[in-house]
Design a protein around this motif. Structure first.
Motif, PDB file in Angstrom:
ATOM      1  N   PHE A  39      12.385  -0.258   5.226  1.00  0.00           N
ATOM      2  CA  PHE A  39      11.950   0.076   3.875  1.00  0.00           C
ATOM      3  C   PHE A  39      13.109   0.162   2.887  1.00  0.00           C
ATOM      4  O   PHE A  39      12.919  -0.086   1.693  1.00  0.00           O
ATOM      5  N   SER A  40      14.291   0.498   3.358  1.00  0.00           N
ATOM      6  CA  SER A  40      15.440   0.485   2.451  1.00  0.00           C
ATOM      7  C   SER A  40      15.718  -0.939   1.976  1.00  0.00           C
ATOM      8  O   SER A  40      16.085  -1.156   0.812  1.00  0.00           O
ATOM      9  N   GLU A  41      15.514  -1.912   2.860  1.00  0.00           N
ATOM     10  CA  GLU A  41      15.706  -3.319   2.500  1.00  0.00           C
ATOM     11  C   GLU A  41      14.642  -3.768   1.499  1.00  0.00           C
ATOM     12  O   GLU A  41      14.950  -4.446   0.513  1.00  0.00           O
ATOM     13  N   ILE A  42      13.401  -3.401   1.753  1.00  0.00           N
ATOM     14  CA  ILE A  42      12.305  -3.824   0.874  1.00  0.00           C
ATOM     15  C   ILE A  42      12.417  -3.161  -0.499  1.00  0.00           C
ATOM     16  O   ILE A  42      12.297  -3.820  -1.547  1.00  0.00           O
ATOM     17  N   LEU A  43      12.651  -1.858  -0.520  1.00  0.00           N
ATOM     18  CA  LEU A  43      12.656  -1.117  -1.772  1.00  0.00           C
ATOM     19  C   LEU A  43      13.830  -1.469  -2.676  1.00  0.00           C
ATOM     20  O   LEU A  43      13.799  -1.188  -3.871  1.00  0.00           O
ATOM     21  N   ALA A  44      14.846  -2.113  -2.117  1.00  0.00           N
ATOM     22  CA  ALA A  44      15.972  -2.561  -2.933  1.00  0.00           C
ATOM     23  C   ALA A  44      15.539  -3.588  -3.983  1.00  0.00           C
ATOM     24  O   ALA A  44      16.239  -3.805  -4.967  1.00  0.00           O
ATOM     25  N   HIS A  45      14.369  -4.190  -3.780  1.00  0.00           N
ATOM     26  CA  HIS A  45      13.855  -5.199  -4.711  1.00  0.00           C
ATOM     27  C   HIS A  45      12.874  -4.619  -5.726  1.00  0.00           C
ATOM     28  O   HIS A  45      12.254  -5.375  -6.480  1.00  0.00           O
ATOM     29  N   THR A  46      12.719  -3.304  -5.743  1.00  0.00           N
ATOM     30  CA  THR A  46      11.749  -2.668  -6.639  1.00  0.00           C
ATOM     31  C   THR A  46      12.441  -1.812  -7.684  1.00  0.00           C
ATOM     32  O   THR A  46      13.623  -1.493  -7.563  1.00  0.00           O
ATOM     33  N   ARG A  47      11.654  -1.408  -8.676  1.00  0.00           N
ATOM     34  CA  ARG A  47      12.162  -0.520  -9.730  1.00  0.00           C
ATOM     35  C   ARG A  47      11.079   0.490 -10.078  1.00  0.00           C
ATOM     36  O   ARG A  47       9.904   0.144 -10.221  1.00  0.00           O
ATOM     37  N   GLY A  48      11.465   1.736 -10.252  1.00  0.00           N
ATOM     38  CA  GLY A  48      10.588   2.744 -10.807  1.00  0.00           C
ATOM     39  C   GLY A  48       9.376   3.124  -9.978  1.00  0.00           C
ATOM     40  O   GLY A  48       8.358   3.544 -10.542  1.00  0.00           O
ATOM     41  N   VAL A  49       9.465   3.004  -8.682  1.00  0.00           N
ATOM     42  CA  VAL A  49       8.325   3.380  -7.835  1.00  0.00           C
ATOM     43  C   VAL A  49       8.246   4.899  -7.724  1.00  0.00           C
ATOM     44  O   VAL A  49       9.176   5.547  -7.250  1.00  0.00           O
ATOM     45  N   ARG A  50       7.118   5.441  -8.142  1.00  0.00           N
ATOM     46  CA  ARG A  50       6.909   6.891  -8.069  1.00  0.00           C
ATOM     47  C   ARG A  50       5.811   7.275  -7.086  1.00  0.00           C
ATOM     48  O   ARG A  50       5.700   8.442  -6.712  1.00  0.00           O
ATOM     49  N   SER A  51       4.992   6.315  -6.694  1.00  0.00           N
ATOM     50  CA  SER A  51       3.882   6.632  -5.781  1.00  0.00           C
ATOM     51  C   SER A  51       3.662   5.501  -4.789  1.00  0.00           C
ATOM     52  O   SER A  51       3.767   4.321  -5.138  1.00  0.00           O
ATOM     53  N   PHE A  52       3.375   5.883  -3.555  1.00  0.00           N
ATOM     54  CA  PHE A  52       3.134   4.942  -2.464  1.00  0.00           C
ATOM     55  C   PHE A  52       1.744   5.177  -1.886  1.00  0.00           C
ATOM     56  O   PHE A  52       1.272   6.318  -1.816  1.00  0.00           O
ATOM     57  N   PHE A  53       1.114   4.101  -1.437  1.00  0.00           N
ATOM     58  CA  PHE A  53      -0.158   4.216  -0.729  1.00  0.00           C
ATOM     59  C   PHE A  53      -0.150   3.256   0.453  1.00  0.00           C
ATOM     60  O   PHE A  53       0.001   2.043   0.274  1.00  0.00           O
ATOM     61  N   GLU A  54      -0.305   3.815   1.664  1.00  0.00           N
ATOM     62  CA  GLU A  54      -0.333   2.985   2.862  1.00  0.00           C
ATOM     63  C   GLU A  54      -1.755   2.882   3.394  1.00  0.00           C
ATOM     64  O   GLU A  54      -2.442   3.880   3.578  1.00  0.00           O
ATOM     65  N   VAL A  55      -2.169   1.662   3.675  1.00  0.00           N
ATOM     66  CA  VAL A  55      -3.469   1.402   4.299  1.00  0.00           C
ATOM     67  C   VAL A  55      -3.251   1.275   5.800  1.00  0.00           C
ATOM     68  O   VAL A  55      -2.532   0.378   6.257  1.00  0.00           O
ATOM     69  N   GLY A  56      -3.851   2.181   6.562  1.00  0.00           N
ATOM     70  CA  GLY A  56      -3.695   2.153   8.014  1.00  0.00           C
ATOM     71  C   GLY A  56      -2.392   2.782   8.454  1.00  0.00           C
ATOM     72  O   GLY A  56      -1.569   2.144   9.110  1.00  0.00           O
TER      73      GLY A  56
END
Length: 211
Positions: A39-56
């Motif tokens: 997830f550190s690798e994936i989130l490096a490509h995002t900006r301003g994420v304040r909320s997460f929702f996981e399905v399953g």
């Protein structure tokens, strides 16, 4: 919980005893470390994420990784198996829902900045995937991430001695085709023989909604 309440064999399979047994196979501390790395690798490509929702979300190992990587952010999740849900609900900083993604009423939920699946779409009946794609798209305000097994063409494989329980295909490609407002930001692969952070040959695809 009666299994005849579910629409597909796959839902009943994961809601029952097999899904409960799966919990024990996901307590490996090394998997937690691998998830943080992923997830550190994936989130490096995002900006301003304040909320997460996981399905399953099962027992919340991915949620644990996100809580550690992004303290103070809201982590919410959906889980089908009731035993796993009892563990998961104590790990999310946001809300949790118990049930099937096929039954989830997205209009009654808020949008989340980052919506994702990890090893979930591969276990959904292929005929139900368009509905699941619609729900993922509706739930996301910004990013959708699919962390699944990839195959350029649809294929069904035997899963721990069971038939029609594991499906591989181009999930991300299908989602991008279905929703033109999505663009592919990045993608990657995690090899099961990685010396430090094995993830079992999973591909990840990060998409962003264009507003």
């Amino acid at each position: 919980m009666s299994q005849d309440r579910y629409e597909t064999e796959q839902e009943a399979f994961w809601a029952g005893s097999f899904g409960a047994e799966y919990i024990e196979r996901n307590r490996d501390p090394q998997l937690r470390a691998s998830n943080i790395h992923l997830f550190s690798e994936i989130l490096a490509h995002t900006r301003g994420v304040r909320s997460f929702f996981e399905v399953g979300a099962n027992i919340g190992l991915n949620i644990e990784a996100l809580n550690q990587l992004c303290p103070g952010r809201e982590t919410s999740a959906l889980e089908l198996n009731p035993k796993a849900f009892d563990i998961l609900k104590n790990k999310c900083t946001g809300k949790t829902w118990q049930g099937s993604i096929l039954d989830l009423k997205t209009a009654e939920l808020p949008e989340f900045d980052f919506v994702f699946t990890k090893g979930v779409l591969i276990h959904i009946h292929p005929e139900k995937l368009p509905l699941v794609y619609e729900k993922l798209h509706a739930l996301s305000s910004k990013y959708i991430c699919l962390i699944e097994y990839y195959n350029p063409t649809p294929v069904a494989l035997e899963y721990r001695g069971f038939q029609d329980r594991l499906f591989k295909r181009d999930f991300a490609g299908e989602l991008l085709t279905a929703f033109p407002d999505l663009k592919l930001l990045s993608y990657g692969f995690k090899y099961r023989r990685d010396n430090n952070f094995s993830q079992g040959d999973l591909n990840w695809f990060l998409m962003e909604k264009e507003r």
